[in-house]
Scaffold this active site. Structure first.
Site, PDB file in Angstrom:
ATOM      1  N   ARG A  21       0.837  -1.217   0.000  1.00 12.26           N
ATOM      2  CA  ARG A  21       0.000   0.000   0.000  1.00 12.26           C
ATOM      3  C   ARG A  21       0.869   1.264   0.000  1.00 12.26           C
ATOM      4  O   ARG A  21       0.500   2.281  -0.569  1.00 12.26           O
ATOM      5  CB  ARG A  21      -0.935   0.010   1.224  1.00 12.26           C
ATOM      6  CG  ARG A  21      -2.051  -1.028   1.140  1.00 12.26           C
ATOM      7  CD  ARG A  21      -3.168  -0.726   2.131  1.00 12.26           C
ATOM      8  NE  ARG A  21      -2.748  -0.839   3.518  1.00 12.26           N
ATOM      9  CZ  ARG A  21      -2.729  -1.988   4.214  1.00 12.26           C
ATOM     10  NH1 ARG A  21      -3.131  -3.115   3.643  1.00 12.26           N
ATOM     11  NH2 ARG A  21      -2.330  -2.009   5.476  1.00 12.26           N
ATOM     12  N   CYS A  42      -5.523 -17.935  15.897  1.00 20.45           N
ATOM     13  CA  CYS A  42      -6.339 -17.783  17.109  1.00 20.45           C
ATOM     14  C   CYS A  42      -7.669 -18.539  17.002  1.00 20.45           C
ATOM     15  O   CYS A  42      -8.322 -18.812  18.011  1.00 20.45           O
ATOM     16  CB  CYS A  42      -6.602 -16.312  17.381  1.00 20.45           C
ATOM     17  SG  CYS A  42      -5.102 -15.326  17.299  1.00 20.45           S
ATOM     18  N   TYR A 277      14.919  -6.116   9.884  1.00 20.68           N
ATOM     19  CA  TYR A 277      13.911  -5.753  10.887  1.00 20.68           C
ATOM     20  C   TYR A 277      13.274  -7.037  11.439  1.00 20.68           C
ATOM     21  O   TYR A 277      13.390  -8.102  10.833  1.00 20.68           O
ATOM     22  CB  TYR A 277      12.827  -4.877  10.250  1.00 20.68           C
ATOM     23  CG  TYR A 277      13.330  -3.514   9.805  1.00 20.68           C
ATOM     24  CD1 TYR A 277      13.068  -2.381  10.564  1.00 20.68           C
ATOM     25  CD2 TYR A 277      14.084  -3.371   8.634  1.00 20.68           C
ATOM     26  CE1 TYR A 277      13.527  -1.128  10.159  1.00 20.68           C
ATOM     27  CE2 TYR A 277      14.550  -2.131   8.232  1.00 20.68           C
ATOM     28  CZ  TYR A 277      14.259  -1.011   8.997  1.00 20.68           C
ATOM     29  OH  TYR A 277      14.719   0.226   8.610  1.00 20.68           O
ATOM     30  N   ALA A 278      12.598  -6.932  12.553  1.00 19.16           N
ATOM     31  CA  ALA A 278      11.914  -8.118  13.100  1.00 19.16           C
ATOM     32  C   ALA A 278      10.676  -7.703  13.884  1.00 19.16           C
ATOM     33  O   ALA A 278      10.654  -6.621  14.493  1.00 19.16           O
ATOM     34  CB  ALA A 278      12.858  -8.911  13.996  1.00 19.16           C
ATOM     35  N   GLY A 280       6.803  -9.475  15.949  1.00 20.90           N
ATOM     36  CA  GLY A 280       6.000 -10.627  16.386  1.00 20.90           C
ATOM     37  C   GLY A 280       6.545 -11.366  17.585  1.00 20.90           C
ATOM     38  O   GLY A 280       7.287 -10.822  18.404  1.00 20.90           O
ATOM     39  N   TYR A 425     -24.255   4.645  28.807  1.00 23.58           N
ATOM     40  CA  TYR A 425     -25.075   3.837  29.711  1.00 23.58           C
ATOM     41  C   TYR A 425     -26.525   3.748  29.271  1.00 23.58           C
ATOM     42  O   TYR A 425     -27.170   4.753  28.977  1.00 23.58           O
ATOM     43  CB  TYR A 425     -25.009   4.418  31.141  1.00 23.58           C
ATOM     44  CG  TYR A 425     -26.201   4.008  31.980  1.00 23.58           C
ATOM     45  CD1 TYR A 425     -26.425   2.643  32.248  1.00 23.58           C
ATOM     46  CD2 TYR A 425     -27.100   4.938  32.469  1.00 23.58           C
ATOM     47  CE1 TYR A 425     -27.534   2.250  32.984  1.00 23.58           C
ATOM     48  CE2 TYR A 425     -28.208   4.547  33.212  1.00 23.58           C
ATOM     49  CZ  TYR A 425     -28.425   3.194  33.459  1.00 23.58           C
ATOM     50  OH  TYR A 425     -29.508   2.800  34.172  1.00 23.58           O
TER      51      TYR A 425
HETATM   52  C1  LIG Z   1      -3.786 -21.866  18.801  1.00 19.64           C
HETATM   53  C2  LIG Z   1      -3.401 -20.437  18.974  1.00 19.64           C
HETATM   54  C3  LIG Z   1      -4.330 -19.535  19.442  1.00 19.64           C
HETATM   55  C4  LIG Z   1      -3.973 -18.200  19.633  1.00 19.64           C
HETATM   56  N1  LIG Z   1      -4.903 -17.333  20.094  1.00 19.64           N
HETATM   57  C5  LIG Z   1      -4.589 -16.025  20.238  1.00 19.64           C
HETATM   58  C6  LIG Z   1      -5.554 -15.100  20.644  1.00 19.64           C
HETATM   59  O1  LIG Z   1      -6.724 -15.455  20.864  1.00 19.64           O
HETATM   60  N2  LIG Z   1      -5.183 -13.815  20.801  1.00 19.64           N
HETATM   61  C7  LIG Z   1      -3.902 -13.379  20.542  1.00 19.64           C
HETATM   62  O2  LIG Z   1      -3.616 -12.189  20.674  1.00 19.64           O
HETATM   63  N3  LIG Z   1      -2.961 -14.247  20.141  1.00 19.64           N
HETATM   64  C8  LIG Z   1      -3.274 -15.559  19.977  1.00 19.64           C
HETATM   65  N4  LIG Z   1      -2.313 -16.431  19.528  1.00 19.64           N
HETATM   66  C9  LIG Z   1      -0.934 -15.938  19.300  1.00 19.64           C
HETATM   67  C10 LIG Z   1      -0.779 -15.291  17.941  1.00 19.64           C
HETATM   68  O3  LIG Z   1      -1.268 -16.142  16.966  1.00 19.64           O
HETATM   69  C11 LIG Z   1       0.689 -14.991  17.711  1.00 19.64           C
HETATM   70  O4  LIG Z   1       1.129 -14.118  18.706  1.00 19.64           O
HETATM   71  C12 LIG Z   1       0.932 -14.362  16.363  1.00 19.64           C
HETATM   72  O5  LIG Z   1       0.520 -15.200  15.344  1.00 19.64           O
HETATM   73  C13 LIG Z   1       2.434 -14.049  16.194  1.00 19.64           C
HETATM   74  O6  LIG Z   1       2.676 -13.588  14.910  1.00 19.64           O
HETATM   75  P1  LIG Z   1       4.087 -13.888  14.190  1.00 19.64           P
HETATM   76  O7  LIG Z   1       4.022 -13.305  12.842  1.00 19.64           O
HETATM   77  O8  LIG Z   1       5.176 -13.511  15.099  1.00 19.64           O
HETATM   78  O9  LIG Z   1       4.141 -15.472  14.105  1.00 19.64           O
HETATM   79  P2  LIG Z   1       3.181 -16.461  13.312  1.00 19.64           P
HETATM   80  O10 LIG Z   1       1.866 -15.875  13.078  1.00 19.64           O
HETATM   81  O11 LIG Z   1       3.232 -17.753  14.066  1.00 19.64           O
HETATM   82  O12 LIG Z   1       3.897 -16.648  11.923  1.00 19.64           O
HETATM   83  C14 LIG Z   1       5.225 -17.143  11.832  1.00 19.64           C
HETATM   84  C15 LIG Z   1       5.358 -17.905  10.524  1.00 19.64           C
HETATM   85  O13 LIG Z   1       6.718 -17.940  10.187  1.00 19.64           O
HETATM   86  C16 LIG Z   1       6.990 -19.159   9.543  1.00 19.64           C
HETATM   87  N5  LIG Z   1       8.442 -19.376   9.584  1.00 19.64           N
HETATM   88  C17 LIG Z   1       9.198 -19.543  10.698  1.00 19.64           C
HETATM   89  N6  LIG Z   1      10.484 -19.697  10.365  1.00 19.64           N
HETATM   90  C18 LIG Z   1      10.537 -19.631   9.021  1.00 19.64           C
HETATM   91  C19 LIG Z   1      11.594 -19.747   8.083  1.00 19.64           C
HETATM   92  N7  LIG Z   1      12.865 -19.917   8.492  1.00 19.64           N
HETATM   93  N8  LIG Z   1      11.314 -19.671   6.777  1.00 19.64           N
HETATM   94  C20 LIG Z   1      10.048 -19.470   6.356  1.00 19.64           C
HETATM   95  N9  LIG Z   1       9.007 -19.364   7.191  1.00 19.64           N
HETATM   96  C21 LIG Z   1       9.261 -19.437   8.499  1.00 19.64           C
HETATM   97  C22 LIG Z   1       6.189 -20.145  10.345  1.00 19.64           C
HETATM   98  O14 LIG Z   1       5.922 -21.315   9.589  1.00 19.64           O
HETATM   99  C23 LIG Z   1       4.920 -19.351  10.653  1.00 19.64           C
HETATM  100  O15 LIG Z   1       3.899 -19.657   9.740  1.00 19.64           O
HETATM  101  C24 LIG Z   1      -2.648 -17.761  19.313  1.00 19.64           C
HETATM  102  C25 LIG Z   1      -1.717 -18.672  18.830  1.00 19.64           C
HETATM  103  C26 LIG Z   1      -2.095 -20.000  18.645  1.00 19.64           C
HETATM  104  C27 LIG Z   1      -1.080 -20.974  18.112  1.00 19.64           C
END
Ligand SMILES: Cc1cc2nc3c(=O)[nH]c(=O)nc-3n(C[C@H](O)[C@H](O)[C@H](O)COP(=O)(O)OP(=O)(O)OC[C@H]3O[C@@H](n4cnc5c(N)ncnc54)[C@H](O)[C@@H]3O)c2cc1C
Length: 834
Positions: A21, A42, A277-278, A280, A425
């Site tokens: 975007r 989630c 950058y990083a 999550g 309210y």
């Molecule tokens: C079952 C479940 C329920 C949840 N419920 C909630 C909720 O209700 N509320 C809430 O706030 N949070 C919830 N969370 C947490 C939330 O999903 C995470 O905090 C969020 O997804 C983090 O985002 P992220 O991008 O850091 O990681 P993710 O969304 O996990 O994405 C990381 C991705 O990177 C990929 N990856 C890793 N290493 C590599 C590599 N070397 N090469 C290529 N790809 C790679 C992985 O395969 C993964 O798909 C939940 C998590 C789970 C598992």
């Protein structure tokens, strides 16, 4: 500009879309090692439980739709295995094992986190799962579809573990939760978690707190889960949910700096490497309130960081990230639990000076139908009132309250700011004095000194003989249950009965939730009493937080087994018969149950309504009462036990509790059904801790149990020593508790004979002779009694007095007061004092 993104779910996909975007000309490559991108992790537990019916609903975008809409080169089933920060390139491995190199101008890491899988014996047994992504979900779903899952064990009582427990229960399994800590949901304080404990137990979930899993074995086609407490739980499926670790290996191998646990980033979410950058789960960032680095595994922050980082990657580092204070929410059956900021236990660890306040208010106007109670816990600076954290728990309205609180806390607000909050309210939504305002008023009174308080924990550990404890609730409420050692002076009688209150001791007052206690406190302070404190959160909080958490047994277990064995069994629909909204009992006198609506009433309202309605029924007739007070099923059972009526069971769903009670013959005209003297139960009071008397007690108890009679032993005063474990956990005690510990036998093995003990020589001789003559030892007899179903009740008052903690006693012990003993004694034909 070429942007390369590792990870295609929460952080990665959001950043990719935002970069597009911001820059239509940019080249964007998104690499994801799984098959799917941009899905709702989630929502995964709810798909497994059947709440989300369509698997497709989990996907916000597919690789193809995402690629088309945002012109992004999406590469799934490819893993980045190496980063060369100097060369600005990464090595990518395809699913066939081949590798290639890809360059970047800017690189974003959003690799998330990985579930912990401890190296326990049998961990690789089929049927043991972790849940992180769609692939895990598909595996679990397939297993559930192809196996009969009647029992499940969830290891870990965190947010995901609890969501999975609910959904496995919904899918028809009996669920046991094993949790190493003494509470579920680590981010909240114990008193908040205790609401969740009650909800889980009410739903028939087995809760094994303070318990660690030691291994898994397969026996007769099922998984045996063993624990460090020598229990074995049987399961058809095990879900491990004991936490996650940030995925940092790739970054660490590339020489990118790590912090204490996560990838270190600066205010602009840039790592130590140029152009990298990083965001999550993998990053750590300073907590805005403590300044300490911490990790926050939540989707909201991951998405927000992604938006900020995209702007910085495209336009240069201009937008700082302000950090997250950790605002989370979860649904646990009919309950919502939410928290933000710092819990009291965290403040304790940090050594910060803090105060807590607990209030309970109606989530919407009490006079408008179906009002639920909402409990709010605040943590704040006792001097300035600056808010540190908040927790909300209830069946309604926790979500909007926690969001308001999070906003105020994040902006450095105080408890006084809560009283100035403007909220919309109307009766269906809130009250003119909203729950948040009430929480603010109570906390402001604490800060100003108008309402000195004592917490449930402080009161539990207090020497009761050194204080005057006054229950300011009504006589009816007092009769149903109170805090051991309390005297009852209802607040409305206090001025007339002021002469009964001694001046020579500190006073603690309490009511159900804190308001009447506060009124009583003001009366006493206004009449010259000096040290008067109000119990924060009232009896409700104290009772809940000090209640034993025992896995389901007896009636609860039977109902749970029935539910699992016949999942299709039809529930009696509440709405199908005429329930009177006015709360007056309606319905037929014979076959169909009489229905009573007690929703919106707080304890003792539902019980008083139940009593009034039962007075109008004839023996054998059935009453069904619907209430929103979460303590109602427990209270109704206790009321039935003491009044000769029959508690037939309860159903709890969505925060509503429907209790079914059959009118008994009444205790004035005893009958077998009301637990009358016609029963041949036996009770023993074990007052002594003499070895010989303890032996005699268990001989008698085992003998009586063998004849099929229900036997209860009430251990009081010195008798409690007979129940002490040999291996006890570390517990906190005050000085008197520690002195009692030094002076009393530390376990049953240290008991002495009442005669001929001769400094322990006689005791050892007695044990030796018993071994030689093949007589069971005291500990063996005690275990036999447990196996024979003999009930052990430990006297709460004696425990309080001698500073004995629940954890020091055998696991099978129930904690009770004199009412527990009297209830059993009334149903027994032999009662012995030893
Ligand atoms: C079952 C479940 C329920 C949840 N419920 C909630 C909720 O209700 N509320 C809430 O706030 N949070 C919830 N969370 C947490 C939330 O999903 C995470 O905090 C969020 O997804 C983090 O985002 P992220 O991008 O850091 O990681 P993710 O969304 O996990 O994405 C990381 C991705 O990177 C990929 N990856 C890793 N290493 C590599 C590599 N070397 N090469 C290529 N790809 C790679 C992985 O395969 C993964 O798909 C939940 C998590 C789970 C598992």
């Amino acid at each position: 500009m070429k942007h390369l993104i590792i990870g295609g779910v929460a952080g990665g996909a959001t950043a990719a879309a935002r970069i597009r975007r911001a820059d239509e000309q940019a080249e964007i490559v998104l690499i994801e090692k799984g098959k799917y991108i941009s899905y709702a992790n989630c929502g995964l537990p709810y798909y497994l439980g059947g709440v989300i019916e369509e698997r497709e609903s989990l996907f916000v975008q597919t690789p193809a739709t995402f690629s088309r809409r945002f012109a992004i080169d999406v590469r799934v089933e490819q893993e980045v295995v190496k980063i060369d920060t100097a060369a600005h390139s990464v090595t990518v491995r395809r699913s066939d094992g081949s590798t290639y190199t890809e360059t970047y101008d800017r690189l974003l890491l959003s690799p998330g986190s990985t579930p912990v899988r401890p190296p326990l014996p049998g961990i690789d047994t089929e049927g043991i799962f972790t849940l992180r992504n769609v692939e895990d979900t598909d595996r679990i779903k397939h297993y559930m579809d192809t196996h009969s899952v009647k029992r499940a064990v969830v290891v870990g009582g965190g947010f995901i573990g609890l969501e999975m427990a609910e959904n496995l229960h919904r899918a028809g399994a009996h669920v046991d939760i094993v949790e190493m800590a003494d509470q579920v949901m680590a981010p909240v304080d114990f008193s908040t978690a205790s609401h969740v404990h009650r909800e889980l137990l009410t739903q028939g979930v087995g809760l094994y707190l303070g318990t660690g899993v030691t291994g898994f074995k397969v026996r007769d086609g099922r998984i045996e889960v063993s624990t460090n407490k020598d229990q074995t739980l049987t399961a058809d499926l095990v879900l491990l949910s004991i936490g996650v670790r940030p995925s940092t290996q790739l970054a660490a191998d590339a020489g990118i700096a790590l912090g204490t646990r996560g990838i270190k980033v600066d205010d602009y979410l840039q790592t130590s490497a140029p152009d990298v950058y990083a965001v999550g789960d993998a990053i750590e960032f300073n907590h805005p309130l403590t300044g300490e680095p911490w990790l926050n595994y939540l989707a909201g922050p991951a998405n927000r960081q992604a938006r900020i980082v995209a702007d910085n990657m495209v336009g240069g580092n201009h937008t700082p990230y302000e950090g997250a204070i950790g605002t989370a929410i979860a649904k646990v059956f009919g309950l919502t639990v939410a928290s933000t900021g710092l819990a009291a236990k965290r403040l304790e660890q940090l050594g910060m000076d803090y105060q807590t306040s607990i209030t309970t208010s109606a989530a919407h106007a009490g006079y408008y139908p179906n009002s639920f109670q909402l409990t709010t816990l605040l943590t704040f600076d006792p001097a300035t009132g600056r808010l540190y954290g908040a927790q909300c728990v209830g069946s309604e309205g926790a979500d909007k309250r926690i969001d308001q609180l999070a906003l105020i806390i994040k902006h450095g607000g105080t408890v006084a700011d809560l009283t100035r909050l403007e909220h919309a309210y109307a009766p269906p939504f809130s009250s003119a004095k909203d729950a948040i305002a009430i929480a603010g008023y109570a906390a402001s009174n604490i800060v100003s000194g108008a309402m000195p308080v004592v917490s449930w924990r402080e009161l539990r550990d207090m020497d009761r003989s050194a204080i005057t404890l006054i229950d300011t609730r009504t006589e009816d409420e007092f009769a149903i249950g109170t805090i051991p050692g309390a005297i009852n002076i209802p607040v409305d009688d206090l001025r007339q009965r002021i002469g009964e209150v001694p001046h020579d001791k500190p006073i603690v007052v309490f009511c159900a939730v804190g308001l009447r206690g506060y009124l009583a406190q003001r009366i006493l302070l206004g009449r010259g009493f000096k040290d008067v404190r109000n119990l924060s959160g009232g009896y409700k909080t104290y009772d809940l937080a000090t209640a034993p958490v025992d896995p389901p047994c007896g009636e609860e277990l039977r109902r749970e087994e029935e539910r699992v064995l016949s999942p299709t069994v039809e529930k009696v629909e509440w709405g199908s018969a005429a329930a009177s909204p006015s709360g007056e009992a309606q319905g037929g006198l014979s076959a169909s149950p009489v229905l009573l609506d007690a929703c919106g009433l707080q304890c003792p309202g539902p019980i008083l309504k139940l009593k009034k309605a039962m007075d109008q029924l004839k023996p054998g007739e059935v009453l069904r009462v619907k209430a929103t007070d979460a303590a109602f099923p427990t209270d109704a059972r206790a009321w039935c036990n003491t009044t000769g009526n029959i508690f037939e069971g309860h159903e709890s769903d969505g925060g509503y509790h429907v209790v079914t009670v059959r009118k008994g013959a009444g205790c004035e005209a005893p009958s077998a059904s009301c637990g009358s003297p016609l029963e041949k139960n036996k009770t023993l009071i074990m007052f002594s801790d003499d070895l010989d008397k303890a032996l005699a007690t268990f001989v008698l108890a085992n003998g009586a149990a063998a004849t099929g009679h229900k036997v209860s032993i009430f251990f009081t005063f010195w008798g409690l020593n007979v129940l002490k474990k040999e291996q006890k956990p570390q517990v906190r005690k005050d000085i008197f508790g520690r002195m009692f510990s030094w002076m009393l036998p530390s376990s049953s093995r240290k008991l002495s004979l009442s005669k001929m003990s001769m400094m322990g020589v006689g005791d050892r001789m007695m044990r030796h002779i018993m071994t030689r003559k093949n007589i069971y030892s005291l500990e063996e007899m005690r275990q036999q009694a447990i196996d024979n179903g003999v009930e052990f009740i430990a006297c709460q008052m004696s425990m309080d007095m001698m500073g004995i903690q629940r954890e020091e006693l055998l696991d099978n012990v129930t904690i009770g007061g004199v009412a527990s003993y009297m209830e059993r004694a009334e149903k027994a034909n032999v009662n012995l004092f030893i």
